[in-house]
Design an enzyme around this catalytic site. Structure first.
Site, PDB file in Angstrom:
ATOM      1  N   ARG A  74       6.031   1.329  -2.332  1.00 62.57           N
ATOM      2  CA  ARG A  74       6.314  -0.102  -2.381  1.00 62.57           C
ATOM      3  C   ARG A  74       7.785  -0.304  -2.031  1.00 62.57           C
ATOM      4  NH1 ARG A  74       1.641  -1.188  -2.066  1.00 62.57           N
ATOM      5  NH2 ARG A  74       0.328  -2.151  -3.645  1.00 62.57           N
ATOM      6  N   HIS A  90       3.502  -2.822   6.683  1.00 63.05           N
ATOM      7  CA  HIS A  90       2.605  -2.549   5.551  1.00 63.05           C
ATOM      8  C   HIS A  90       1.158  -2.324   6.033  1.00 63.05           C
ATOM      9  CE1 HIS A  90       2.145  -3.251   0.944  1.00 63.05           C
ATOM     10  NE2 HIS A  90       1.239  -2.394   1.376  1.00 63.05           N
TER      11      HIS A  90
HETATM   12  C1  GLV Z   1      -1.808  -1.416  -0.475  1.00 56.41           C
HETATM   13  O1  GLV Z   1      -0.642  -1.495  -0.446  1.00 56.41           O
HETATM   14  C2  GLV Z   1      -2.622  -1.126  -1.642  1.00 56.41           C
HETATM   15  O2  GLV Z   1      -2.134  -1.190  -2.776  1.00 56.41           O
HETATM   16  O3  GLV Z   1      -3.820  -0.828  -1.439  1.00 56.41           O
END
Ligand code: GLV
Length: 314
Positions: free
Chosen positions: A229, A277
């Site tokens: 993250r 992401h």
């Molecule tokens: C993506 O970031 C997830 O948590 O699946």
């Protein structure tokens, strides 16, 4: 009784299609148009507006639409699942998520190991400049976080011939992987990792774990890959570490603020490769069976799959 999606940033069509394919009788709604709230028994959430989960008097299950639950914990009004009568919190655990993550990491590791970052910079200068290849057995990969995704990646990278070590909160034995755990073994782990991969859950303990002090314990010129993250990384410290050559480069898929603001220094940084992401995106068809299974378990009063331990924050 019904399911609701509370995910203002996500498209729900493919999710609804996947669930309806499995069970056409399901009543599926989308917040905020999911009245009457008393009929909602399960909420599928991603970055829900804080407080919304308190609106459903008969909610039995809150399911994260991904592997992570930090977006749920960001809500100060999240119902405490340890209190009687409150909904259970579950997350998605999926082989396809793990496979996709391993592929992304393999690509990022090979990109660095085969020095594509160097050749990409040379291409911009129109320079034909072959350099000596790096030694694979010296390219120790250190994975922080050995949960389902971390373990799968460790095995995949190990099979490709890289020495792999891992670090996590508590001890876990994985064949072929040198495993470290706890604060006491962190420095030892870091001193080996020429490529550091972060796949930790984001918790109070792991926030900003990727900082200048951590980077300075890696072998000089190590490479960072963050797919955990954005909150794991102290972004200013990464810029300092790259300037001071403590790190040789970084591949980032997650950011403190997403989407990454247009004026953020990472966009233009020659030593940073970045993606929006996408390292491992949940596939609705692949996870629909566990969602329907949990709904059926909830209705039958059975215990749910992939429950979150709220005290551990993952
Ligand atoms: C993506 O970031 C997830 O948590 O699946």
């Amino acid at each position: 009784m019904a399911i609701t999606f509370i995910c203002p940033e996500n498209d729900t069509i493919s999710w609804i299609t996947a669930l309806k394919t499995l069970d056409p009788t399901l009543d599926i709604r989308v917040w905020p148009g999911d009245e009457p709230k008393e009929e909602i028994e399960m909420a599928l959430t991603w970055k829900h507006p804080p407080g919304t989960l308190t609106e459903y008097p008969n909610l039995g299950c809150i399911c994260s639409m991904g592997a992570g639950i930090d977006h749920l914990l960001a809500d100060p009004l999240l119902p405490d699942p340890d209190l009687p009568g409150n909904p259970t919190i579950v997350r998605l655990v999926d082989q396809r998520l793990a496979d996709n993550m391993s592929e992304y990491l393999l690509l990022a590791v090979l990109y660095h190991f085969r020095q594509f970052d160097f050749y990409q910079a040379k291409k911009e200068e129109r320079l034909w400049e072959p350099i000596l290849p790096l030694e694979k057995k010296e390219m120790v990969i250190g994975i922080m976080g050995l949960g389902q995704l971390g373990e799968a990646a460790a095995k995949r990278l190990g099979e490709t011939g890289f020495p792999v070590c891992g670090w996590r909160n508590s001890h876990k034995k994985i064949d072929g992987i040198q495993s470290f755990h706890g604060k006491g073994e962190l420095d030892n782990f870091l001193s080996r990792a020429r490529i550091l991969i972060c796949l930790l859950p984001l918790t109070r303990k792991t926030r900003h774990i990727l900082n200048l002090d951590t980077f300075s314990k890696l072998p000089g010129g190590a490479y960072l890959i963050n797919v955990g993250r954005g909150g794991h990384l102290k972004e200013i410290d990464l810029l300092t570490a790259l300037d001071q050559k403590v790190l040789s480069g970084a591949c980032l898929d997650v950011f403190q603020s997403e989407p990454l603001p247009g004026d953020h220094p990472f966009w233009q940084h020659p030593k940073i490769m970045l993606t929006p992401h996408i390292s491992s995106q949940t596939n609705p068809m692949s996870v629909a069976p566990q969602i329907v299974s949990n709904l059926n378990r909830l209705r039958a009063g059975e215990s749910l799959l992939n429950r979150v331990d709220i005290k551990k924050e993952y």
